[in-house]
Design an enzyme around this catalytic site. Structure first.
Site, PDB file in Angstrom:
ATOM      1  N   LYS A   1      -9.705   5.710   4.713  1.00 26.87           N
ATOM      2  CA  LYS A   1      -8.359   5.217   4.390  1.00 26.87           C
ATOM      3  C   LYS A   1      -8.435   4.052   3.403  1.00 26.87           C
ATOM      4  O   LYS A   1      -9.170   3.085   3.633  1.00 26.87           O
ATOM      5  CB  LYS A   1      -7.629   4.763   5.655  1.00 26.87           C
TER       6      LYS A   1
ATOM      7  N   LYS B   1     -10.619  -1.295  -2.788  1.00 24.16           N
ATOM      8  CA  LYS B   1     -10.552  -1.923  -1.462  1.00 24.16           C
ATOM      9  C   LYS B   1     -11.885  -1.640  -0.749  1.00 24.16           C
ATOM     10  O   LYS B   1     -12.400  -0.532  -0.919  1.00 24.16           O
ATOM     11  CB  LYS B   1      -9.386  -1.333  -0.654  1.00 24.16           C
TER      12      LYS B   1
ATOM     13  N   THR C   1       1.381  10.253   3.687  1.00 23.26           N
ATOM     14  CA  THR C   1       0.351  10.938   2.897  1.00 23.26           C
ATOM     15  C   THR C   1      -1.066  10.669   3.401  1.00 23.26           C
ATOM     16  O   THR C   1      -1.981  11.414   3.054  1.00 23.26           O
ATOM     17  CB  THR C   1       0.454  10.545   1.413  1.00 23.26           C
TER      18      THR C   1
ATOM     19  N   ASP D   1       0.877  -1.160   0.000  1.00 26.21           N
ATOM     20  CA  ASP D   1       0.000   0.000   0.000  1.00 26.21           C
ATOM     21  C   ASP D   1       0.926   1.224   0.000  1.00 26.21           C
ATOM     22  O   ASP D   1       2.120   1.109   0.303  1.00 26.21           O
ATOM     23  CB  ASP D   1      -0.843  -0.050   1.279  1.00 26.21           C
ATOM     24  N   LEU D   2       0.412   2.382  -0.348  1.00 32.90           N
ATOM     25  CA  LEU D   2       1.291   3.566  -0.376  1.00 32.90           C
ATOM     26  C   LEU D   2       1.013   4.505   0.794  1.00 32.90           C
ATOM     27  O   LEU D   2       1.817   4.647   1.714  1.00 32.90           O
ATOM     28  CB  LEU D   2       1.123   4.308  -1.716  1.00 32.90           C
ATOM     29  N   ASP D   3      -0.183   5.131   0.745  1.00 29.63           N
ATOM     30  CA  ASP D   3      -0.507   6.154   1.746  1.00 29.63           C
ATOM     31  C   ASP D   3      -0.547   5.543   3.146  1.00 29.63           C
ATOM     32  O   ASP D   3      -1.351   4.656   3.414  1.00 29.63           O
ATOM     33  CB  ASP D   3      -1.861   6.789   1.429  1.00 29.63           C
TER      34      ASP D   3
ATOM     35  N   GLU E   1      -0.357  -3.125   4.723  1.00 32.65           N
ATOM     36  CA  GLU E   1      -1.453  -2.142   4.753  1.00 32.65           C
ATOM     37  C   GLU E   1      -1.584  -1.416   6.080  1.00 32.65           C
ATOM     38  O   GLU E   1      -1.228  -1.966   7.124  1.00 32.65           O
ATOM     39  CB  GLU E   1      -2.788  -2.873   4.530  1.00 32.65           C
ATOM     40  N   ASP E   2      -2.140  -0.201   6.036  1.00 28.24           N
ATOM     41  CA  ASP E   2      -2.418   0.544   7.269  1.00 28.24           C
ATOM     42  C   ASP E   2      -3.915   0.781   7.466  1.00 28.24           C
ATOM     43  O   ASP E   2      -4.308   1.426   8.434  1.00 28.24           O
ATOM     44  CB  ASP E   2      -1.718   1.915   7.244  1.00 28.24           C
TER      45      ASP E   2
ATOM     46  N   SER F   1      -1.815   0.511  -4.464  1.00 29.82           N
ATOM     47  CA  SER F   1      -2.439   1.687  -3.853  1.00 29.82           C
ATOM     48  C   SER F   1      -3.707   2.062  -4.599  1.00 29.82           C
ATOM     49  O   SER F   1      -3.770   1.957  -5.822  1.00 29.82           O
ATOM     50  CB  SER F   1      -1.459   2.864  -3.910  1.00 29.82           C
ATOM     51  N   ALA F   2      -4.707   2.532  -3.827  1.00 26.38           N
ATOM     52  CA  ALA F   2      -5.943   3.013  -4.433  1.00 26.38           C
ATOM     53  C   ALA F   2      -5.741   4.382  -5.064  1.00 26.38           C
ATOM     54  O   ALA F   2      -6.615   4.892  -5.764  1.00 26.38           O
ATOM     55  CB  ALA F   2      -7.024   3.102  -3.355  1.00 26.38           C
TER      56      ALA F   2
HETATM   57  P1  B16 Z   1      -6.294   9.609  -4.753  1.00 23.91           P
HETATM   58  P2  B16 Z   1      -3.691   3.836  -0.426  1.00 23.91           P
HETATM   59  C1  B16 Z   1      -5.610   5.609  -0.837  1.00 23.91           C
HETATM   60  O1  B16 Z   1      -4.293   5.208  -0.972  1.00 23.91           O
HETATM   61  C2  B16 Z   1      -5.779   6.508   0.367  1.00 23.91           C
HETATM   62  O2  B16 Z   1      -5.602   5.764   1.559  1.00 23.91           O
HETATM   63  C3  B16 Z   1      -7.155   7.100   0.379  1.00 23.91           C
HETATM   64  O3  B16 Z   1      -7.287   7.987   1.477  1.00 23.91           O
HETATM   65  C4  B16 Z   1      -7.386   7.862  -0.930  1.00 23.91           C
HETATM   66  O4  B16 Z   1      -8.708   8.379  -0.979  1.00 23.91           O
HETATM   67  C5  B16 Z   1      -7.178   6.902  -2.099  1.00 23.91           C
HETATM   68  O5  B16 Z   1      -5.867   6.363  -2.037  1.00 23.91           O
HETATM   69  C6  B16 Z   1      -7.345   7.583  -3.445  1.00 23.91           C
HETATM   70  O6  B16 Z   1      -6.322   8.508  -3.595  1.00 23.91           O
HETATM   71  O7  B16 Z   1      -7.354  10.613  -4.470  1.00 23.91           O
HETATM   72  O8  B16 Z   1      -4.887  10.154  -4.647  1.00 23.91           O
HETATM   73  O9  B16 Z   1      -6.526   8.879  -6.059  1.00 23.91           O
HETATM   74  O10 B16 Z   1      -3.792   3.894   1.052  1.00 23.91           O
HETATM   75  O11 B16 Z   1      -4.502   2.740  -1.072  1.00 23.91           O
HETATM   76  O12 B16 Z   1      -2.279   3.879  -0.917  1.00 23.91           O
HETATM   77 MG    MG Z   2      -2.945   3.257   3.113  1.00 28.91          MG
END
Ligand code: B16
Ligand code: MG
Length: 219
Positions: free
Chosen positions: A44, A146, A16, A8-10, A170-171, A115-116
């Protein structure tokens, strides 16, 4: 032994998750929907559009906006977010992550991003982590975000490894559920109260060493 690690990224590679929260909070204040950190746990790992829907549902205001206005709101949140992350650099990579990525590379383990976030490639560039990733799953190419497993399945496919042969890190609760349904082995970063008790959890990324991953895989 596991053959791949799906990151996962954020909230895993860097902080982030905090900026996503602040950007949603700012948008929420502007449209009269205050949010707190507890509510933010639901956002998240959830895609931009689905997060917006959750925000509006919280205030029972989904019907108030047509699709054009919804798009404007999502873009507005993303612009706040982009402004907040513009100065992120390699020094913002979470503790232990660079060492782990180097160790994985050294042991021939493939690494993929799950990552999403549509801003994933931008962030990998800012963090100067591109060269460690053998694959990046594009969230625009999956049917369901997710907690469905799609993004982890795609991340595994991109490195030619079955999800069952991977560890997912994942977090977020939505992300943990996605890993569990993909067949990969989840490792959480955070607290049992947020991520559940059916997985191994470390409190911070510093604890995510190669030896730790191996020991949990062999458990
Ligand atoms: P964006 P992850 C997710 O990233 C975030 O946790 C989530 O808060 C965010 O809405 C989603 O990415 C979409 O991000 O608006 O930059 O496309 O935790 O899956 O890395
Ligand atoms: Mg995350």
């Amino acid at each position: 032994m596991f053959k791949g690690v799906l990151f996962d990224l954020d909230g895993i590679l860097t902080d982030t998750a905090e900026y996503h929260y602040r950007a949603w909070k700012k948008l929420g204040q502007e449209i009269g929907i205050p949010i707190d950190r507890k509510f933010n746990e639901q956002l998240k790992g959830v895609s931009r559009n689905d997060s917006l829907k959750l925000l509006l549902e919280k205030a029972d205001r989904v019907g108030e906006y047509n699709s054009e206005r919804l798009q404007e709101l999502a873009t507005c949140k993303n612009n706040y977010y982009l402004e907040m992350i513009k100065n992120i650099g390699p020094e913002d990579v979470y503790p232990g992550i660079l060492t782990l990525l180097k160790e994985l590379k050294g042991h021939g383990i493939k690494v993929s991003l799950a990552s999403a976030s549509k801003n994933g490639p931008l962030l990998l560039g800012l963090l100067k982590l591109n060269s460690f990733f053998d694959g990046i799953a594009d969230p625009e190419k999956i049917a369901f975000g997710k907690p469905k497993p799609d993004i982890f399945l795609l991340a595994a496919k991109n490195i030619n490894v079955r999800a069952e042969e991977c560890i997912g890190i994942e977090d977020a609760i939505a992300g943990v559920q996605a890993i569990q349904s993909s067949g990969a082995m989840p490792i959480g970063v955070g607290k049992t109260s947020e991520l559940g008790d059916k997985l191994n959890i470390v409190p911070t990324t510093e604890k995510l060493t190669y030896d730790y991953l191996v020991s949990k895989w062999e458990d």
